[in-house]
Motif scaffolding. Structure first.
Motif, PDB file in Angstrom:
ATOM      1  N   UNK A  27       1.846   5.123   2.563  1.00 14.26           N
ATOM      2  CA  UNK A  27       2.449   3.955   3.217  1.00 14.26           C
ATOM      3  C   UNK A  27       3.237   3.118   2.216  1.00 14.26           C
ATOM      4  N   UNK A  28       2.710   3.003   0.990  1.00 21.27           N
ATOM      5  CA  UNK A  28       3.388   2.225  -0.040  1.00 21.27           C
ATOM      6  C   UNK A  28       4.746   2.816  -0.394  1.00 21.27           C
ATOM      7  N   UNK A  29       4.873   4.150  -0.257  1.00 22.12           N
ATOM      8  CA  UNK A  29       6.125   4.815  -0.610  1.00 22.12           C
ATOM      9  C   UNK A  29       7.170   4.724   0.491  1.00 22.12           C
ATOM     10  N   UNK A  30       6.748   4.375   1.705  1.00 17.89           N
ATOM     11  CA  UNK A  30       7.674   4.392   2.831  1.00 17.89           C
ATOM     12  C   UNK A  30       8.752   3.323   2.713  1.00 17.89           C
ATOM     13  N   UNK A  31       8.398   2.168   2.201  1.00 18.46           N
ATOM     14  CA  UNK A  31       9.360   1.072   2.083  1.00 18.46           C
ATOM     15  C   UNK A  31       9.143   0.393   0.740  1.00 18.46           C
ATOM     16  N   UNK A  32      10.069   0.630  -0.176  1.00 18.30           N
ATOM     17  CA  UNK A  32       9.914   0.104  -1.531  1.00 18.30           C
ATOM     18  C   UNK A  32      11.185  -0.643  -1.924  1.00 18.30           C
ATOM     19  N   UNK A  33      11.057  -1.895  -2.287  1.00 20.07           N
ATOM     20  CA  UNK A  33      12.215  -2.674  -2.699  1.00 20.07           C
ATOM     21  C   UNK A  33      12.743  -2.151  -4.034  1.00 20.07           C
ATOM     22  N   UNK A  34      14.076  -2.148  -4.152  1.00 19.14           N
ATOM     23  CA  UNK A  34      14.704  -1.660  -5.382  1.00 19.14           C
ATOM     24  C   UNK A  34      14.225  -2.454  -6.595  1.00 19.14           C
ATOM     25  N   UNK A  35      13.962  -3.747  -6.418  1.00 18.20           N
ATOM     26  CA  UNK A  35      13.562  -4.559  -7.576  1.00 18.20           C
ATOM     27  C   UNK A  35      12.257  -4.050  -8.180  1.00 18.20           C
ATOM     28  N   UNK A  36      11.425  -3.409  -7.361  1.00 21.65           N
ATOM     29  CA  UNK A  36      10.196  -2.825  -7.885  1.00 21.65           C
ATOM     30  C   UNK A  36      10.462  -1.447  -8.484  1.00 21.65           C
ATOM     31  N   UNK A  37      11.312  -0.662  -7.822  1.00 13.11           N
ATOM     32  CA  UNK A  37      11.616   0.675  -8.323  1.00 13.11           C
ATOM     33  C   UNK A  37      12.374   0.634  -9.640  1.00 13.11           C
ATOM     34  N   UNK A  38      13.221  -0.398  -9.808  1.00 16.12           N
ATOM     35  CA  UNK A  38      14.139  -0.422 -10.943  1.00 16.12           C
ATOM     36  C   UNK A  38      13.703  -1.361 -12.057  1.00 16.12           C
ATOM     37  N   UNK A  39      12.449  -1.773 -12.032  1.00 12.70           N
ATOM     38  CA  UNK A  39      11.996  -2.706 -13.070  1.00 12.70           C
ATOM     39  C   UNK A  39      12.190  -2.151 -14.472  1.00 12.70           C
ATOM     40  N   UNK A  40      12.020  -0.837 -14.634  1.00 13.58           N
ATOM     41  CA  UNK A  40      12.173  -0.221 -15.962  1.00 13.58           C
ATOM     42  C   UNK A  40      13.484   0.559 -16.057  1.00 13.58           C
ATOM     43  N   UNK A  41      14.425   0.313 -15.120  1.00 15.35           N
ATOM     44  CA  UNK A  41      15.681   1.042 -15.119  1.00 15.35           C
ATOM     45  C   UNK A  41      15.739   2.059 -13.983  1.00 15.35           C
ATOM     46  N   UNK A  42      16.873   2.761 -13.916  1.00 19.09           N
ATOM     47  CA  UNK A  42      17.123   3.668 -12.796  1.00 19.09           C
ATOM     48  C   UNK A  42      16.772   5.123 -13.121  1.00 19.09           C
ATOM     49  N   UNK A  43      16.708   5.469 -14.381  1.00 23.04           N
ATOM     50  CA  UNK A  43      16.468   6.866 -14.769  1.00 23.04           C
ATOM     51  C   UNK A  43      15.210   7.428 -14.122  1.00 23.04           C
TER      52      UNK A  43
ATOM     53  N   UNK B 234      16.501   6.609   3.415  1.00 24.71           N
ATOM     54  CA  UNK B 234      17.579   5.678   3.742  1.00 24.71           C
ATOM     55  C   UNK B 234      17.701   4.671   2.611  1.00 24.71           C
ATOM     56  N   UNK B 235      18.939   4.389   2.201  1.00 28.47           N
ATOM     57  CA  UNK B 235      19.162   3.414   1.147  1.00 28.47           C
ATOM     58  C   UNK B 235      19.852   2.188   1.723  1.00 28.47           C
ATOM     59  N   UNK B 236      19.181   1.046   1.630  1.00 27.49           N
ATOM     60  CA  UNK B 236      19.796  -0.217   2.018  1.00 27.49           C
ATOM     61  C   UNK B 236      20.070  -1.011   0.746  1.00 27.49           C
ATOM     62  N   UNK B 237      20.665  -2.166   0.900  1.00 31.12           N
ATOM     63  CA  UNK B 237      20.959  -2.993  -0.270  1.00 31.12           C
ATOM     64  C   UNK B 237      19.692  -3.401  -0.998  1.00 31.12           C
ATOM     65  N   UNK B 238      18.603  -3.622  -0.249  1.00 34.45           N
ATOM     66  CA  UNK B 238      17.400  -4.179  -0.855  1.00 34.45           C
ATOM     67  C   UNK B 238      16.280  -3.178  -1.097  1.00 34.45           C
ATOM     68  N   UNK B 239      16.314  -2.013  -0.410  1.00 35.00           N
ATOM     69  CA  UNK B 239      15.142  -1.138  -0.474  1.00 35.00           C
ATOM     70  C   UNK B 239      15.488   0.327  -0.252  1.00 35.00           C
ATOM     71  N   UNK B 240      14.577   1.182  -0.730  1.00 34.99           N
ATOM     72  CA  UNK B 240      14.586   2.600  -0.387  1.00 34.99           C
ATOM     73  C   UNK B 240      13.550   2.789   0.706  1.00 34.99           C
ATOM     74  N   UNK B 241      13.977   3.391   1.797  1.00 33.40           N
ATOM     75  CA  UNK B 241      13.092   3.576   2.943  1.00 33.40           C
ATOM     76  C   UNK B 241      12.880   5.068   3.147  1.00 33.40           C
ATOM     77  N   UNK B 242      11.633   5.501   3.150  1.00 35.13           N
ATOM     78  CA  UNK B 242      11.287   6.897   3.381  1.00 35.13           C
ATOM     79  C   UNK B 242      10.600   7.010   4.725  1.00 35.13           C
TER      80      UNK B 242
END
Length: 281
Positions: free
Chosen positions: A82-98, A234-242
């Motif tokens: 469930x945690x992976x279904x909707x994740x804000x980019x600010x959390x995913x990208x805290x350490x960068x995009x790589x 799905x990629x929105x401006x604020x989040x990655x949605x699985x």
């Protein structure tokens, strides 16, 4: 179309319902579970109404209080999903995009059929290093995340090697506007468009371009990827949605089919790409 975030909401509600079922099976009231876990009674209410997602430790304490420790593994697995279904980019990208590129490699490797629709940028699977670096640098700057665009672009290209190994099939659709958006300087765009012409010749790749003049049977929507029939990303401006709900996946399959029938392929797609190259001067 159903909101893409509803899969995450429904998944969390299902976990909360399991917690309620475990408590009732144990013959306990909410107050009793709170007392056994050493919590305030309001926490039990928040967990049971899916207002607060449970941590792994919450689940262990709950199941221990209800004499249901055998349910711990399944509940923890469901919570993490469930945690992976909707994740804000600010959390995913805290350490960068790589890291985002690298963590999805197993998903790419096990997917047999990729269906991708892009209304805004060239699909990641088809990006050159220059284009990916320019795009990711812009994202870094907008989000204020650590600028690792060069390394992230390299990781994206490594992830995209699946397109050449012959074990997967790809149907990729882009709006014609994607060919004209200037992501990077003209030389970068020329290289990117030239690469699209090159990759079109791969036998496992079908690249379609939806022309400006196409009679719309489906309006332009958010960029999305279908991984077989198991997941939509799905990629929105604020989040990655699985999305993993079968009913929502079916909506995206239907949308993709409509978009696919509006696209042109082969010589007509090449002509659209070549015309875009010509605008670069």
């Amino acid at each position: 179309m159903t909101s893409p975030s509803s899969s995450a909401h429904e998944a969390r509600k299902a976990i909360a319902a399991r917690l309620v079922d475990i408590r009732k099976t144990a013959g306990l009231r909410a107050l009793e579970v709170a007392a056994r876990c050493g919590w305030h009674k309001s926490k039990v209410s928040r967990l049971e109404h899916a207002r607060t997602p449970p941590t792994d430790e919450d689940i262990r304490k709950w199941c221990l209080a209800c004499d249901a420790l055998d349910r711990v593994p399944e509940l923890i697995a469901a919570t993490r999903n469930a945690d992976l279904l909707y994740v804000e980019w600010k959390h995913l990208q805290r350490a960068g995009i790589k890291g985002i590129q690298e963590q999805t490699v197993p998903l790419y490797e096990r997917t047999g059929l990729f269906r991708v629709y892009c209304s805004n940028v060239v699909p990641g699977l088809l990006q050159t290093h220059g284009y990916a670096e320019a795009l990711l640098c812009t994202i870094n700057q907008f989000d204020g995340s650590p600028n690792d665009a060069t390394e992230a672009a390299e990781a994206r290209l490594r992830r995209s090697e699946v397109i050449r190994d012959g074990r997967h099939r790809f149907v990729l659709l882009v709006e014609e506007t994607v060919l004209r958006y200037r992501i990077g300087p003209p030389a970068v765009m020329a290289g990117q468009l030239g690469y699209l012409l090159e990759v079109m010749s791969l036998p496992t790749v079908a690249l379609g371009v939806i022309p400006f003049t196409a009679q719309r049977k489906m309006w332009p929507i958010e960029t999305f990827m279908l991984f077989d029939v198991d997941r939509v990303q799905v990629e929105t401006l604020s989040a990655e949605i699985n999305i993993t709900s079968s009913t929502e996946i079916e909506l995206y399959v239907r949308a993709f089919d409509r978009l696919r029938h509006m696209a042109v392929y082969g010589p007509k797609a090449r002509a659209a790409i070549t015309a875009a190259v010509d605008t670069l001067g």
